[in-house]
Motif scaffolding. Structure first.
Motif, PDB file in Angstrom:
ATOM      1  N   ALA A  97       0.809  -1.223   0.000  1.00 35.20           N
ATOM      2  CA  ALA A  97       0.000   0.000   0.000  1.00 35.20           C
ATOM      3  C   ALA A  97       0.840   1.271   0.000  1.00 35.20           C
ATOM      4  O   ALA A  97       0.383   2.307  -0.505  1.00 35.20           O
ATOM      5  CB  ALA A  97      -0.922   0.004   1.217  1.00 35.20           C
ATOM      6  N   ARG A  98       2.036   1.219   0.554  1.00 32.76           N
ATOM      7  CA  ARG A  98       2.819   2.446   0.761  1.00 32.76           C
ATOM      8  C   ARG A  98       3.022   3.270  -0.505  1.00 32.76           C
ATOM      9  O   ARG A  98       2.751   4.492  -0.501  1.00 32.76           O
ATOM     10  CB  ARG A  98       4.155   2.097   1.411  1.00 32.76           C
ATOM     11  CG  ARG A  98       5.011   3.310   1.747  1.00 32.76           C
ATOM     12  CD  ARG A  98       6.124   2.924   2.688  1.00 32.76           C
ATOM     13  NE  ARG A  98       5.614   2.573   4.007  1.00 32.76           N
ATOM     14  CZ  ARG A  98       6.116   1.601   4.767  1.00 32.76           C
ATOM     15  NH1 ARG A  98       7.110   0.860   4.319  1.00 32.76           N
ATOM     16  NH2 ARG A  98       5.614   1.378   5.972  1.00 32.76           N
ATOM     17  N   PRO A  99       3.504   2.691  -1.619  1.00 34.65           N
ATOM     18  CA  PRO A  99       3.707   3.537  -2.808  1.00 34.65           C
ATOM     19  C   PRO A  99       2.400   4.089  -3.364  1.00 34.65           C
ATOM     20  O   PRO A  99       2.363   5.211  -3.887  1.00 34.65           O
ATOM     21  CB  PRO A  99       4.379   2.580  -3.809  1.00 34.65           C
ATOM     22  CG  PRO A  99       4.051   1.205  -3.326  1.00 34.65           C
ATOM     23  CD  PRO A  99       3.963   1.313  -1.837  1.00 34.65           C
ATOM     24  N   VAL A 100       1.322   3.326  -3.238  1.00 32.70           N
ATOM     25  CA  VAL A 100       0.017   3.796  -3.717  1.00 32.70           C
ATOM     26  C   VAL A 100      -0.483   4.937  -2.833  1.00 32.70           C
ATOM     27  O   VAL A 100      -1.061   5.911  -3.323  1.00 32.70           O
ATOM     28  CB  VAL A 100      -1.002   2.636  -3.735  1.00 32.70           C
ATOM     29  CG1 VAL A 100      -2.344   3.116  -4.276  1.00 32.70           C
ATOM     30  CG2 VAL A 100      -0.481   1.473  -4.569  1.00 32.70           C
ATOM     31  N   CYS A 101      -0.257   4.827  -1.527  1.00 31.84           N
ATOM     32  CA  CYS A 101      -0.625   5.910  -0.611  1.00 31.84           C
ATOM     33  C   CYS A 101       0.102   7.199  -0.957  1.00 31.84           C
ATOM     34  O   CYS A 101      -0.483   8.298  -0.921  1.00 31.84           O
ATOM     35  CB  CYS A 101      -0.307   5.512   0.832  1.00 31.84           C
ATOM     36  SG  CYS A 101      -1.389   4.260   1.536  1.00 31.84           S
ATOM     37  N   ARG A 102       1.367   7.079  -1.290  1.00 34.30           N
ATOM     38  CA  ARG A 102       2.147   8.266  -1.648  1.00 34.30           C
ATOM     39  C   ARG A 102       1.590   8.926  -2.902  1.00 34.30           C
ATOM     40  O   ARG A 102       1.482  10.157  -2.982  1.00 34.30           O
ATOM     41  CB  ARG A 102       3.615   7.873  -1.848  1.00 34.30           C
ATOM     42  CG  ARG A 102       4.336   7.505  -0.552  1.00 34.30           C
ATOM     43  CD  ARG A 102       5.712   6.929  -0.841  1.00 34.30           C
ATOM     44  NE  ARG A 102       6.420   6.600   0.398  1.00 34.30           N
ATOM     45  CZ  ARG A 102       7.466   5.787   0.457  1.00 34.30           C
ATOM     46  NH1 ARG A 102       7.940   5.230  -0.650  1.00 34.30           N
ATOM     47  NH2 ARG A 102       8.043   5.536   1.618  1.00 34.30           N
TER      48      ARG A 102
ATOM     49  N   ALA B 112      -1.706  10.634  -1.981  1.00 36.08           N
ATOM     50  CA  ALA B 112      -1.480  11.867  -1.209  1.00 36.08           C
ATOM     51  C   ALA B 112      -1.017  12.991  -2.133  1.00 36.08           C
ATOM     52  O   ALA B 112      -1.407  14.156  -1.962  1.00 36.08           O
ATOM     53  CB  ALA B 112      -0.455  11.615  -0.114  1.00 36.08           C
ATOM     54  N   THR B 113      -0.197  12.654  -3.115  1.00 32.64           N
ATOM     55  CA  THR B 113       0.272  13.653  -4.079  1.00 32.64           C
ATOM     56  C   THR B 113      -0.879  14.146  -4.949  1.00 32.64           C
ATOM     57  O   THR B 113      -1.008  15.347  -5.219  1.00 32.64           O
ATOM     58  CB  THR B 113       1.372  13.061  -4.970  1.00 32.64           C
ATOM     59  OG1 THR B 113       2.494  12.686  -4.153  1.00 32.64           O
ATOM     60  CG2 THR B 113       1.830  14.065  -6.013  1.00 32.64           C
ATOM     61  N   ALA B 114      -1.730  13.218  -5.377  1.00 29.50           N
ATOM     62  CA  ALA B 114      -2.839  13.564  -6.267  1.00 29.50           C
ATOM     63  C   ALA B 114      -3.895  14.409  -5.580  1.00 29.50           C
ATOM     64  O   ALA B 114      -4.487  15.315  -6.197  1.00 29.50           O
ATOM     65  CB  ALA B 114      -3.467  12.291  -6.826  1.00 29.50           C
ATOM     66  N   THR B 115      -4.136  14.145  -4.298  1.00 25.89           N
ATOM     67  CA  THR B 115      -5.205  14.847  -3.579  1.00 25.89           C
ATOM     68  C   THR B 115      -4.709  15.990  -2.704  1.00 25.89           C
ATOM     69  O   THR B 115      -5.469  16.903  -2.373  1.00 25.89           O
ATOM     70  CB  THR B 115      -5.984  13.866  -2.684  1.00 25.89           C
ATOM     71  OG1 THR B 115      -5.093  13.319  -1.690  1.00 25.89           O
ATOM     72  CG2 THR B 115      -6.581  12.727  -3.504  1.00 25.89           C
TER      73      THR B 115
ATOM     74  N   VAL C 209       0.367   8.676   5.092  1.00 32.62           N
ATOM     75  CA  VAL C 209       1.183   9.544   4.250  1.00 32.62           C
ATOM     76  C   VAL C 209       0.494  10.904   4.205  1.00 32.62           C
ATOM     77  O   VAL C 209      -0.687  10.994   3.871  1.00 32.62           O
ATOM     78  CB  VAL C 209       1.341   8.986   2.819  1.00 32.62           C
ATOM     79  CG1 VAL C 209       2.133   9.976   1.961  1.00 32.62           C
ATOM     80  CG2 VAL C 209       2.030   7.635   2.836  1.00 32.62           C
ATOM     81  N   ALA C 210       1.214  11.951   4.541  1.00 32.18           N
ATOM     82  CA  ALA C 210       0.641  13.294   4.572  1.00 32.18           C
ATOM     83  C   ALA C 210       0.773  13.960   3.212  1.00 32.18           C
ATOM     84  O   ALA C 210       1.814  13.869   2.552  1.00 32.18           O
ATOM     85  CB  ALA C 210       1.331  14.140   5.637  1.00 32.18           C
ATOM     86  N   GLY C 211      -0.297  14.629   2.777  1.00 32.19           N
ATOM     87  CA  GLY C 211      -0.268  15.371   1.526  1.00 32.19           C
ATOM     88  C   GLY C 211       0.227  16.787   1.730  1.00 32.19           C
ATOM     89  O   GLY C 211       0.476  17.223   2.858  1.00 32.19           O
ATOM     90  N   SER C 212       0.305  17.527   0.636  1.00 33.17           N
ATOM     91  CA  SER C 212       0.868  18.890   0.695  1.00 33.17           C
ATOM     92  C   SER C 212      -0.008  19.848   1.495  1.00 33.17           C
ATOM     93  O   SER C 212       0.484  20.833   2.036  1.00 33.17           O
ATOM     94  CB  SER C 212       1.042  19.422  -0.724  1.00 33.17           C
ATOM     95  OG  SER C 212      -0.203  19.417  -1.423  1.00 33.17           O
ATOM     96  N   SER C 213      -1.311  19.582   1.578  1.00 39.91           N
ATOM     97  CA  SER C 213      -2.215  20.473   2.312  1.00 39.91           C
ATOM     98  C   SER C 213      -2.255  20.167   3.801  1.00 39.91           C
ATOM     99  O   SER C 213      -2.809  20.935   4.586  1.00 39.91           O
ATOM    100  CB  SER C 213      -3.640  20.359   1.744  1.00 39.91           C
ATOM    101  OG  SER C 213      -3.664  20.762   0.393  1.00 39.91           O
ATOM    102  N   ALA C 214      -1.700  19.004   4.185  1.00 36.47           N
ATOM    103  CA  ALA C 214      -1.785  18.558   5.581  1.00 36.47           C
ATOM    104  C   ALA C 214      -0.612  19.104   6.383  1.00 36.47           C
ATOM    105  O   ALA C 214       0.361  18.408   6.670  1.00 36.47           O
ATOM    106  CB  ALA C 214      -1.800  17.042   5.642  1.00 36.47           C
ATOM    107  N   LEU C 215      -0.679  20.377   6.744  1.00 36.98           N
ATOM    108  CA  LEU C 215       0.391  21.000   7.519  1.00 36.98           C
ATOM    109  C   LEU C 215       0.344  20.483   8.951  1.00 36.98           C
ATOM    110  O   LEU C 215      -0.702  20.473   9.598  1.00 36.98           O
ATOM    111  CB  LEU C 215       0.231  22.518   7.509  1.00 36.98           C
ATOM    112  CG  LEU C 215       0.287  23.180   6.118  1.00 36.98           C
ATOM    113  CD1 LEU C 215       0.069  24.671   6.255  1.00 36.98           C
ATOM    114  CD2 LEU C 215       1.609  22.872   5.444  1.00 36.98           C
ATOM    115  N   GLN C 216       1.497  20.002   9.437  1.00 34.40           N
ATOM    116  CA  GLN C 216       1.618  19.480  10.800  1.00 34.40           C
ATOM    117  C   GLN C 216       0.545  18.418  11.085  1.00 34.40           C
ATOM    118  O   GLN C 216      -0.130  18.436  12.105  1.00 34.40           O
ATOM    119  CB  GLN C 216       1.504  20.618  11.827  1.00 34.40           C
ATOM    120  CG  GLN C 216       2.633  21.619  11.709  1.00 34.40           C
ATOM    121  CD  GLN C 216       2.530  22.732  12.733  1.00 34.40           C
ATOM    122  OE1 GLN C 216       1.463  23.020  13.258  1.00 34.40           O
ATOM    123  NE2 GLN C 216       3.651  23.374  13.028  1.00 34.40           N
TER     124      GLN C 216
END
Length: 260
Positions: A93-98, A101-104, A124-131
């Motif tokens: 799942a890890r690479p798919v999660c990444r 997270a990038t897509a959303t 996996v945190a996306g770009s909008s998920a600050l802290q």
């Protein structure tokens, strides 16, 4: 702590240590009798017999055809298989999660059923998920979360019934009525995903989709979560589309070839 309590605690830890010692010795030797185990461990034969009997009750050891000899039981394979399956799930799942997270741009989690709750095993945190809060290793309620709803939707009726008895409220939108939650789970089965808007925490929206084993069973849930302000309307629909595709990809990596 009283002396009696301390003594019970010490004896309990000692028993666990000795039981593990038996398993390790059987793993090395293949087969051993109670007398041999007692001698190797430096304990009385009755103590060794009591420990072996307890392990046998749990399927962790079994007697061979030659009475008096013990070997590791099938319960060991069950425990090892559960651990291996979880490791395989996270690895696949890890690479798919990444990618998700990038897509959303939002936080992606993988959860599995653990007793009467959902346990997060990957994040996996996306770009909008600050802290973003790290949920790995933490338990969350089943009825108030998208992950939980997905996991509940995959259970047979007899197992599901016991998990719907106590439905505490976390916000005004938490579903606490059993009939309403049952209807919600039916909707999850039909649509192939679950959504929870402000049900666990005001301002938090999450969508989840099932991850299936090679046999088609729901073994985990993949979710995307973020601010309710961001994840609404068309934005939520787009997240769900990405999510369902990603969950299906992990399922395929685990051997599932069916179509929802």
């Amino acid at each position: 702590m009283s002396n009696g309590t301390a003594e019970r605690g010490t004896n309990g830890v000692q028993s666990v240590d000795r039981a593990l010692g038996i398993l390790e010795r059987l793993a090395r030797a293949g087969e051993l009798g109670v007398t041999e185990l007692a001698q190797e461990m430096g304990v009385h034969k009755s103590t060794a017999f009591r420990l072996v009997t307890t392990l046998e009750d749990h399927g962790l050891v079994e007697q061979t055809e030659e009475r008096g000899k013990y070997r590791l039981g099938m319960g060991i394979l069950r425990l090892a298989g559960a651990t291996t399956a979880r490791l395989d799930l996270v690895q696949e799942a890890r690479p798919v999660c990444r990618q998700l997270a990038t897509a959303t741009g939002e936080t992606v989690n993988i959860a599995v059923l653990s007793d009467a709750s959902a346990l997060y095993v990957e994040q996996v945190a996306g770009s909008s998920a600050l802290q973003s809060h790290n949920w790995v290793g933490q338990h969350i309620p089943l009825h108030a979360t998208s992950n939980g709803k997905v996991l509940l939707s995959g259970l047979p009726d007899d197992e599901l019934a016991s998990l719907l008895e106590d439905l505490p409220s976390y916000t005004e939108l938490t579903i606490t009525a059993r009939d309403l939650l049952t209807a919600e789970l039916e909707k999850v089965r039909d649509e192939g995903y679950a959504v929870a808007v402000d049900e666990l925490e005001v301002g938090l929206t999450a969508a989840a989709a099932p991850i299936r084993s090679a046999h088609g069973d729901v073994i985990a849930s993949m979710s995307v979560s973020g601010s309710t302000y961001r994840m609404s309307g068309d934005a939520l629909d787009e997240v769900i589309a990405h999510l369902r595709e990603a969950a299906a990809e992990v399922s395929r990596r685990l051997g599932w070839v069916g179509l929802h």
